[in-house]
Design an enzyme around this catalytic site. Structure first.
Site, mmCIF file in Angstrom:
data_model
loop_
_atom_site.group_PDB
_atom_site.id
_atom_site.type_symbol
_atom_site.label_atom_id
_atom_site.label_comp_id
_atom_site.label_asym_id
_atom_site.label_seq_id
_atom_site.Cartn_x
_atom_site.Cartn_y
_atom_site.Cartn_z
ATOM 1 N N ASP A 190 0.914 -1.041 0.036
ATOM 2 C CA ASP A 190 0.067 0.008 0.056
ATOM 3 C C ASP A 190 0.921 1.309 0.186
ATOM 4 O O ASP A 190 1.714 1.500 0.913
ATOM 5 C CB ASP A 190 -0.725 -0.021 1.237
ATOM 6 C CG ASP A 190 -1.693 1.036 1.428
ATOM 7 O OD1 ASP A 190 -2.933 1.059 0.868
ATOM 8 O OD2 ASP A 190 -1.318 2.192 1.797
ATOM 9 N N TYR B 286 2.327 10.123 -0.143
ATOM 10 C CA TYR B 286 3.509 9.480 0.587
ATOM 11 C C TYR B 286 4.857 10.076 -0.070
ATOM 12 O O TYR B 286 6.032 9.859 0.520
ATOM 13 C CB TYR B 286 3.365 8.054 0.703
ATOM 14 C CG TYR B 286 2.213 7.630 1.423
ATOM 15 C CD1 TYR B 286 1.113 8.404 1.863
ATOM 16 C CD2 TYR B 286 2.031 6.165 1.262
ATOM 17 C CE1 TYR B 286 0.200 7.835 2.694
ATOM 18 C CE2 TYR B 286 0.768 5.663 2.073
ATOM 19 C CZ TYR B 286 -0.118 6.428 2.741
ATOM 20 O OH TYR B 286 -1.146 5.902 3.120
ATOM 21 N N LYS C 54 -3.115 5.734 -4.061
ATOM 22 C CA LYS C 54 -4.255 6.720 -3.746
ATOM 23 C C LYS C 54 -3.938 8.036 -4.209
ATOM 24 O O LYS C 54 -3.043 8.469 -4.484
ATOM 25 C CB LYS C 54 -4.328 6.963 -2.355
ATOM 26 C CG LYS C 54 -4.482 5.571 -1.389
ATOM 27 C CD LYS C 54 -4.205 5.963 -0.043
ATOM 28 C CE LYS C 54 -4.036 4.654 0.807
ATOM 29 N NZ LYS C 54 -2.487 4.379 0.898
ATOM 30 N N HIS D 151 -7.940 9.187 -1.372
ATOM 31 C CA HIS D 151 -7.314 9.069 -0.327
ATOM 32 C C HIS D 151 -8.203 9.750 0.741
ATOM 33 O O HIS D 151 -8.418 9.467 2.050
ATOM 34 C CB HIS D 151 -6.073 9.950 -0.469
ATOM 35 C CG HIS D 151 -4.961 9.679 0.756
ATOM 36 N ND1 HIS D 151 -3.738 9.622 0.478
ATOM 37 C CD2 HIS D 151 -5.239 8.858 1.822
ATOM 38 C CE1 HIS D 151 -3.072 9.155 1.318
ATOM 39 N NE2 HIS D 151 -3.944 8.672 2.321
#
Length: 281
Positions: free
Chosen positions: A50, A55, A80, A113
Site C-alpha cells: 500500500d 506519501y 491513492k 485518499h
C-alpha cells in the site's frame, strides 16, 4: 518458515479480483526506505503493498516490486489519489503520474485518499475512477477515510459502490458502525494504523495478557483481532523480523473471551484527522 507458509490468504472484492488479508503499509517511508522495506516484505511473503501519491514514495515502491523477482500479477499494488488532484480530469492525470512513478501499467486498487467535502469534487473523482477501471488502468476502485454519507453520494451519482474503504481502525478506535455498514454493502474494510501508531495500545494490559496466553506478540494479537473482525490490516514496518511476525497471524485463533476483552478496549480514540473536516491535500 517459507514464503509460501507466510503469505496471507485472500478474499474476493465486489468488483472482481482478490485482496490479501494483510499487507504492508508504507507511510511515512521515503523512497529509499520504501525500496528496502518493500523488497524485504516481498521476500517475507507479503503480496499486498500500500502506497499513495501523497506519501511521495511510489518510485521506491515500484523499484522494489520490479526487482523482487515476483510476477507482477502476484503483487496487489494499491495507491491513492491525493487531494490536490480531485476532479475528473485531474484524477485521470493523477493516476497516470502514479503509474509512471510506480513503473507499472495498472494498479490493483486505486483509492480516493480523503473525501475533502469542503472541496466538493470527490464525486467527480469517483466518476473518473469508474472510467479508469473500465479502461483497464486499475483493477478495482475504492475510497479511503470516507463515511457512509460520502459513499452514498458516490452511489447516488454513479450507481457504483467502492470495493474497499480504507479507514483508521484499531482496538481503541474500532468503528463498529462503519464496519457493519461496509459489511452490509459488500465493501471490504481496510485498516490503516492497525496497531495504533504513536499510542500505548500495544502495552495495554488486556493485550499483554492475551499475548502471553497465546505465546504471541501484542502486535500479532491486534492483527489477529483485525483478521477475525473481517478487516484487512496494513501495518507499516521497515524491520524484516517485525514484518515476518506481523504476517504470521493465520495459524492461530482468538477465543470469544479474547475478542470480548479486545472489544472492551475501544474508547473511540481517533489518531488521525476527521474525514468531515480534514483539508489535507
Amino acid at each position: 518458515m517459507s514464503t509460501r507458509q507466510l503469505a496471507a490468504p485472500v478474499r474476493p472484492l465486489l468488483d472482481g479480483g482478490d485482496i490479501p488479508l494483510l499487507g504492508l503499509g508504507t507511510w511515512p517511508l521515503a523512497d529509499a526506505e520504501a525500496l528496502a522495506a518493500v523488497a524485504s516484505a516481498l521476500r517475507a511473503g507479503y503480496r499486498l503493498i500500500d502506497t499513495a501519491a501523497r506519501y511521495e514514495n511510489e518510485t521506491g515502491v515500484g523499484r522494489a516490486i520490479a526487482a523482487a523477482g515476483v510476477p507482477r500479477a502476484e503483487v496487489f499494488v494499491t495507491t491513492k489519489l491525493r487531494g490536490a488532484q480531485h476532479g475528473y480530469d485531474r484524477t485521470i492525470q493523477g493516476l497516470d503520474e502514479s503509474l509512471a512513478r510506480l513503473g507499472v501499467d495498472y494498479v490493483d486498487l486505486y483509492l480516493i485518499h480523503w473525501p475533502l467535502p469542503g472541496v466538493g469534487l470527490f464525486v467527480d473523482s469517483w466518476r473518473a475512477l469508474v472510467d479508469l477501471r473500465a479502461a483497464g488502468k486499475v483493477r478495482s476502485i475504492g475510497v479511503s477515510n470516507f463515511t457512509a454519507r460520502h459513499i452514498e453520494a458516490l452511489v447516488e451519482a454513479t450507481g457504483v459502490l467502492p470495493a474497499v474503504n480504507q479507514i483508521e481502525l484499531h482496538p481503541d478506535f474500532a468503528q463498529p458502525e462503519a464496519r457493519a455498514w461496509h459489511d452490509a454493502h459488500g465493501i471490504v474494510t481496510e485498516a490503516w494504523s492497525p496497531l495504533g501508531a504513536h499510542t500505548d495500545l500495544l502495552s495495554h494490559p488486556a493485550i499483554a495478557a492475551i499475548a502471553a496466553s497465546h505465546g504471541r506478540t501484542p502486535a500479532q494479537i491486534v492483527l489477529r483481532w483485525h483478521v477475525q473482525i473481517g478487516a484487512v490490516p496494513i501495518p507499516k514496518s521497515a524491520d524484516p523480523e517485525r514484518m515476518r511476525e506481523n504476517l504470521a497471524v493465520f495459524d492461530f485463533e482468538l477465543g470469544a473471551d479474547d475478542m470480548a476483552a479486545l472489544h472492551g478496549i475501544d474508547r473511540g480514540n481517533r489518531i488521525g484527522a476527521d474525514p468531515d473536516t480534514n483539508v489535507e491535500l
